[in-house]
Structure formats: structure tokens, C-alpha cells
Design a protein around this motif. Structure first.
Motif, PDB file in Angstrom:
ATOM      1  N   TYR A 122      80.512   5.705 -61.103  1.00  0.00           N
ATOM      2  CA  TYR A 122      80.033   6.812 -60.279  1.00  0.00           C
ATOM      3  C   TYR A 122      79.254   6.327 -59.058  1.00  0.00           C
ATOM      4  O   TYR A 122      79.017   7.106 -58.125  1.00  0.00           O
ATOM      5  CB  TYR A 122      79.171   7.780 -61.097  1.00  0.00           C
ATOM      6  N   TYR A 128      81.878   4.483 -76.227  1.00  0.00           N
ATOM      7  CA  TYR A 128      82.140   5.869 -76.634  1.00  0.00           C
ATOM      8  C   TYR A 128      83.408   6.352 -75.929  1.00  0.00           C
ATOM      9  O   TYR A 128      83.361   6.875 -74.814  1.00  0.00           O
ATOM     10  CB  TYR A 128      80.945   6.760 -76.277  1.00  0.00           C
ATOM     11  N   ALA A 146      85.573   8.825 -76.080  1.00  0.00           N
ATOM     12  CA  ALA A 146      85.763  10.203 -75.605  1.00  0.00           C
ATOM     13  C   ALA A 146      85.038  10.382 -74.270  1.00  0.00           C
ATOM     14  O   ALA A 146      85.573  10.979 -73.327  1.00  0.00           O
ATOM     15  CB  ALA A 146      85.235  11.206 -76.643  1.00  0.00           C
ATOM     16  N   LYS A 147      83.836   9.814 -74.168  1.00  0.00           N
ATOM     17  CA  LYS A 147      83.075   9.896 -72.933  1.00  0.00           C
ATOM     18  C   LYS A 147      83.770   9.105 -71.822  1.00  0.00           C
ATOM     19  O   LYS A 147      83.799   9.526 -70.665  1.00  0.00           O
ATOM     20  CB  LYS A 147      81.667   9.337 -73.194  1.00  0.00           C
ATOM     21  N   TYR A 163      86.808  11.017 -70.477  1.00  0.00           N
ATOM     22  CA  TYR A 163      86.350  12.089 -69.609  1.00  0.00           C
ATOM     23  C   TYR A 163      85.891  11.547 -68.264  1.00  0.00           C
ATOM     24  O   TYR A 163      86.232  12.084 -67.204  1.00  0.00           O
ATOM     25  CB  TYR A 163      85.211  12.875 -70.264  1.00  0.00           C
ATOM     26  N   ARG A 187      88.695  10.814 -65.838  1.00  0.00           N
ATOM     27  CA  ARG A 187      89.316  12.032 -65.331  1.00  0.00           C
ATOM     28  C   ARG A 187      88.377  12.721 -64.327  1.00  0.00           C
ATOM     29  O   ARG A 187      88.810  13.186 -63.261  1.00  0.00           O
ATOM     30  CB  ARG A 187      89.636  12.964 -66.508  1.00  0.00           C
ATOM     31  N   ASP A 188      87.094  12.752 -64.657  1.00  0.00           N
ATOM     32  CA  ASP A 188      86.110  13.384 -63.788  1.00  0.00           C
ATOM     33  C   ASP A 188      86.035  12.633 -62.451  1.00  0.00           C
ATOM     34  O   ASP A 188      86.008  13.242 -61.379  1.00  0.00           O
ATOM     35  CB  ASP A 188      84.749  13.374 -64.505  1.00  0.00           C
ATOM     36  N   ARG A 198      88.975  13.488 -60.278  1.00  0.00           N
ATOM     37  CA  ARG A 198      88.815  14.780 -59.605  1.00  0.00           C
ATOM     38  C   ARG A 198      87.836  14.676 -58.444  1.00  0.00           C
ATOM     39  O   ARG A 198      88.083  15.178 -57.345  1.00  0.00           O
ATOM     40  CB  ARG A 198      88.288  15.839 -60.598  1.00  0.00           C
ATOM     41  N   LEU A 199      86.692  13.989 -58.694  1.00  0.00           N
ATOM     42  CA  LEU A 199      85.663  13.837 -57.659  1.00  0.00           C
ATOM     43  C   LEU A 199      86.187  13.107 -56.437  1.00  0.00           C
ATOM     44  O   LEU A 199      85.971  13.542 -55.302  1.00  0.00           O
ATOM     45  CB  LEU A 199      84.496  13.002 -58.200  1.00  0.00           C
ATOM     46  N   PHE A 201      67.786   3.871 -65.958  1.00  0.00           N
ATOM     47  CA  PHE A 201      68.580   3.595 -67.160  1.00  0.00           C
ATOM     48  C   PHE A 201      70.071   3.639 -66.881  1.00  0.00           C
ATOM     49  O   PHE A 201      70.891   3.462 -67.783  1.00  0.00           O
ATOM     50  CB  PHE A 201      68.232   4.599 -68.262  1.00  0.00           C
ATOM     51  N   PHE A 216      66.370  10.496 -59.396  1.00  0.00           N
ATOM     52  CA  PHE A 216      67.574  11.321 -59.496  1.00  0.00           C
ATOM     53  C   PHE A 216      68.686  10.406 -59.996  1.00  0.00           C
ATOM     54  O   PHE A 216      68.865   9.311 -59.460  1.00  0.00           O
ATOM     55  CB  PHE A 216      67.962  11.898 -58.130  1.00  0.00           C
ATOM     56  N   TRP A 217      69.429  10.837 -60.989  1.00  0.00           N
ATOM     57  CA  TRP A 217      70.452   9.974 -61.582  1.00  0.00           C
ATOM     58  C   TRP A 217      71.835  10.626 -61.453  1.00  0.00           C
ATOM     59  O   TRP A 217      71.999  11.779 -61.827  1.00  0.00           O
ATOM     60  CB  TRP A 217      70.142   9.737 -63.064  1.00  0.00           C
ATOM     61  N   ASP A 260      76.257  13.095 -58.603  1.00  0.00           N
ATOM     62  CA  ASP A 260      76.127  14.543 -58.373  1.00  0.00           C
ATOM     63  C   ASP A 260      74.693  14.959 -58.055  1.00  0.00           C
ATOM     64  O   ASP A 260      74.430  16.146 -57.858  1.00  0.00           O
ATOM     65  CB  ASP A 260      76.676  15.340 -59.555  1.00  0.00           C
ATOM     66  N   ARG A 261      73.760  13.984 -58.027  1.00  0.00           N
ATOM     67  CA  ARG A 261      72.394  14.320 -57.627  1.00  0.00           C
ATOM     68  C   ARG A 261      72.069  13.781 -56.218  1.00  0.00           C
ATOM     69  O   ARG A 261      70.918  13.867 -55.780  1.00  0.00           O
ATOM     70  CB  ARG A 261      71.372  13.746 -58.609  1.00  0.00           C
ATOM     71  N   TYR A 273      63.744  11.292 -68.180  1.00  0.00           N
ATOM     72  CA  TYR A 273      64.430  11.746 -66.969  1.00  0.00           C
ATOM     73  C   TYR A 273      65.009  13.132 -67.167  1.00  0.00           C
ATOM     74  O   TYR A 273      64.878  14.001 -66.294  1.00  0.00           O
ATOM     75  CB  TYR A 273      65.549  10.777 -66.572  1.00  0.00           C
ATOM     76  N   ARG A 316      63.298  20.457 -62.584  1.00  0.00           N
ATOM     77  CA  ARG A 316      63.695  20.687 -61.189  1.00  0.00           C
ATOM     78  C   ARG A 316      64.799  21.725 -61.101  1.00  0.00           C
ATOM     79  O   ARG A 316      64.769  22.635 -60.262  1.00  0.00           O
ATOM     80  CB  ARG A 316      64.172  19.375 -60.546  1.00  0.00           C
ATOM     81  N   GLY A 353      88.291  16.299 -77.697  1.00  0.00           N
ATOM     82  CA  GLY A 353      87.649  15.268 -76.886  1.00  0.00           C
ATOM     83  C   GLY A 353      86.263  15.625 -76.401  1.00  0.00           C
ATOM     84  O   GLY A 353      85.668  14.904 -75.599  1.00  0.00           O
ATOM     85  N   PHE A 355      82.356  15.787 -76.336  1.00  0.00           N
ATOM     86  CA  PHE A 355      81.377  14.807 -76.820  1.00  0.00           C
ATOM     87  C   PHE A 355      79.944  15.218 -76.472  1.00  0.00           C
ATOM     88  O   PHE A 355      78.995  14.496 -76.785  1.00  0.00           O
ATOM     89  CB  PHE A 355      81.671  13.417 -76.225  1.00  0.00           C
TER      90      PHE A 355
END
Lengths: 198, 198
Positions: A13, A56, A58-59, A62, A65-66, A69-70, A168, A180-181, A184-185, B62, B69, B166, B168
Motif C-alpha cells: 500500500y 494470513y 485470506a487477508k 483481499y 484485489r483491493d 482496484r485502488l 507498526f 495516520f496509517w 487511505d489516510r 492507533y 478522529r 474469505g 477475515f
């Protein structure tokens, strides 16, 4: 107030963030600082020896795929890397040892592009040298310098600072102590920086 | 195409979603289905016996700040619960066994509000009965019915379906097989549902 962009070259990301943060911060009149660090030691201290996206599944499924799209929405090219995560330590040492050089943002974007748009191995010193040469910089010389003990220490200290400040994951944005993490932030972090600047 | 909102009453980011999803879906002309499930069994299958926000304290700290916020921006009241996570199984069985009843969205919002705005214990059957009575429903009767074996099975099957598809974490939005995870993906999920409806 300045916006710090904390990134790791293996972070998926962080790729769309790296491609768009400079223009967005400039448009908002917010000063930007690029903060390379290594996620590996932070993950290891939580007991992870691999990317959580691999641990993980499944994560991980996702996330890809996410991200697809982004990137499609942002019109940023994406090719699912055949190896993930790739070791970004050589590139991170360049970003750290050459901090503040005017060509550094271009270098960072070139490395992200190599990893996530061209499926090339950023762990390879030759590739990093090529990225530097393409920007008119002496590739091998800079890589050698970045591996001197004091330069390795600099990146290590920055990674320790990340952990000490509660970071983290990546991308992380710091505006003073406000964190901000996530890609999308970015907009929220820039807005926060602008409010604190006015 | 219909938008499915998969939620767990202990999920912090599902709270702002629950408060705003119905109005947003309606405004976009997208049909909404409320899908209660239990995160606990999914977390256990990844080896977690507590919320990841408790297991990884930096991430937890966080999350609470980020939620603060977000809720402030959305003008949604938030009080950091003195106990986290709280067990939402009684409330989830009501949401599952009374699925489709016209008062269910109000019930779901009332339970989230109790947990995250009023710091009340949603694991307490008395509180859940009060939420139901306030909506003109026979609280104890509905709770008793929700604990019949076939109703417990219904929620268990829905949790198994979540895992099989799927899912999670929560909130998760499904538009057919397209998955969106996180309160910050609500707008994207609704836009996807609208495109598939037109």
C-alpha cells in the motif's frame, strides 16, 4: 506542520502512496519528508517472520484485489509481483544515506515501480544501480557508501525511531505526534498538516 | 446488486459503519442486507484468542485514536469502552433470528451505541432486552427464541459462510463475490453495488 511519510519498499500500500504523495502535499502547501525504515524488525518483534499478508492468506488475497482496484482507480500500473515480499534493504539504505538529495523522490518512485509495476527484483544491487544511473547518479559508488557502518546505523536508528513512536505498518504518516496509517489516510494526514500549518 | 454488510458487535470500525450505512445505501438506491456473524471463531482459526487490537498494542492504540478522529468527523458520539472486546453473541443471535424485521436496523444501532457511545455491557441479556423493549418488542421472549438450537445454528452457519467466502474482519461488504473490508471502504462498496445495479 511537516508531513513525514514513513515507508518500506516491500509495503504494497506504500506503492500508490509513493506515486502520489509529493504532488498532493505540494498542492496543499504541506512540506514533505521521506522516511525510509524497515518493517522486518518491527514484524519480528511481534513474532512474524514473514509478511502478515502471507501469514494470513485470506487477508493477503483481499489485499491484492483491493490494491488492484485502488491502482486502477488512481491510474497507477500494477503487476502482481511473482515474489512477495522482496528485500528492500539496499534501496532503503540509499534513500536513507542520500536523504534530502533532490533526486531522491524520483529514485523512490523508480524502485516502487520496479517492484510493483515491472515485477523486477529490487533486492538486486544491479537493479538499484541502474535506477541511480538513470537519474544521473553514480550507482555503484552510492551503494558502496550506503553500506558503510555509519550509514547502516542511520537506517537502523530510523527503524528504532519508528518503533519507539508507535509505528507498526506502512505507509504511516506522522504530523508531529499525530499518526495516520494506510494509503487511505493520506488525505486526512495532509489535511491535518495543513490545519497545523495555518 | 445488493450490498451485504457483515458485522460483529464487538468490531470497533463496524460502529461508524452501522450508524451511517442505511442512509447511504438508500441514497444510492442500493439494497442493503444486514449480516451478523461472529469474529471470534475466525480469529481463533488464525490462532488469536483475543482481539488483534489487544494482542498488538501499538495497533490497538492507533485504532482508538483513529476511531476517535473518524467519529468526530462523522459527528458520531464515541466513549472508549472500559471493557474491550465485549461479547456480542446474545445481540448477534437476535439480529440473526429476527433477520428482516423492520426494527432490526434500529436494534443493531442501539446495541452499537450502548457499547461504543454509552460504555454499557452488551454481553448482558438485560441490556439487550431493554434495547428490544424500547423498540416495542418482547425482549425476553425474543432472547429465549434466539437461543433455540435451530437459531444458534443459523448464526453458526452464517459465521461459517463468512469464513468460506474469505471474510477475515469486520466491517466487510460483499457485492456478489466482490469484497470490501473496513469502514473506509463503504463508499467504494456502495459505488460498486450501484454500478452493478444500473
Amino acid at each position: 506542520m511537516a508531513l513525514e511519510f514513513w515507508f518500506d519498499f516491500a509495503s504494497t500500500y506504500s506503492y500508490p502512496t509513493a506515486m502520489r504523495i509529493e504532488a498532493q502535499a505540494a498542492a496543499a502547501g504541506v512540506a514533505l519528508t521521506w522516511k525510509p525504515f524497515l518493517l522486518g524488525p518491527l514484524f519480528q518483534s511481534q513474532g512474524w517472520t514473514d509478511s502478515p499478508f502471507n501469514i494470513y492468506p485470506a487477508k493477503g488475497r483481499y489485499m491484492w484485489r483491493d490494491l488492484e482496484r485502488l491502482c486502477s482507480e488512481l491510474d497507477i500500473p500494477l503487476r502482481h509481483p511473482t515474489k512477495f515480499p522482496r528485500n528492500g534493504v539496499i534501496a532503503s539504505r540509499i534513500a536513507s544515506s542520500c536523504e534530502g538529495e533532490p533526486w531522491i523522490p524520483d529514485f523512490i518512485r523508480a524502485v516502487y515501480r520496479a517492484n510493483f509495476a515491472e515485477d523486477r527484483d529490487i533486492a538486486d544491487a544491479e537493479l538499484i544501480a541502474d535506477c541511480l544511473e538513470a537519474l544521473g547518479q553514480p550507482g555503484r559508488t552510492l551503494i558502496e557508501r550506503s553500506q558503510l557502518p555509519e550509514q547502516k546505523d542511520k537506517l537502523r536508528r530510523q527503524t528504532e525511531e519508528a518503533q519507539a513512536r508507535g509505528i507498526f505498518g506502512a505507509p504511516t504518516f506522522m504530523v508531529g505526534d499525530e499518526m495516520f496509517w494506510g494509503n487511505d489516510r493520506l488525505e486526512a494526514a495532509i489535511a491535518w498538516g495543513r490545519r497545523k500549518t495555518e
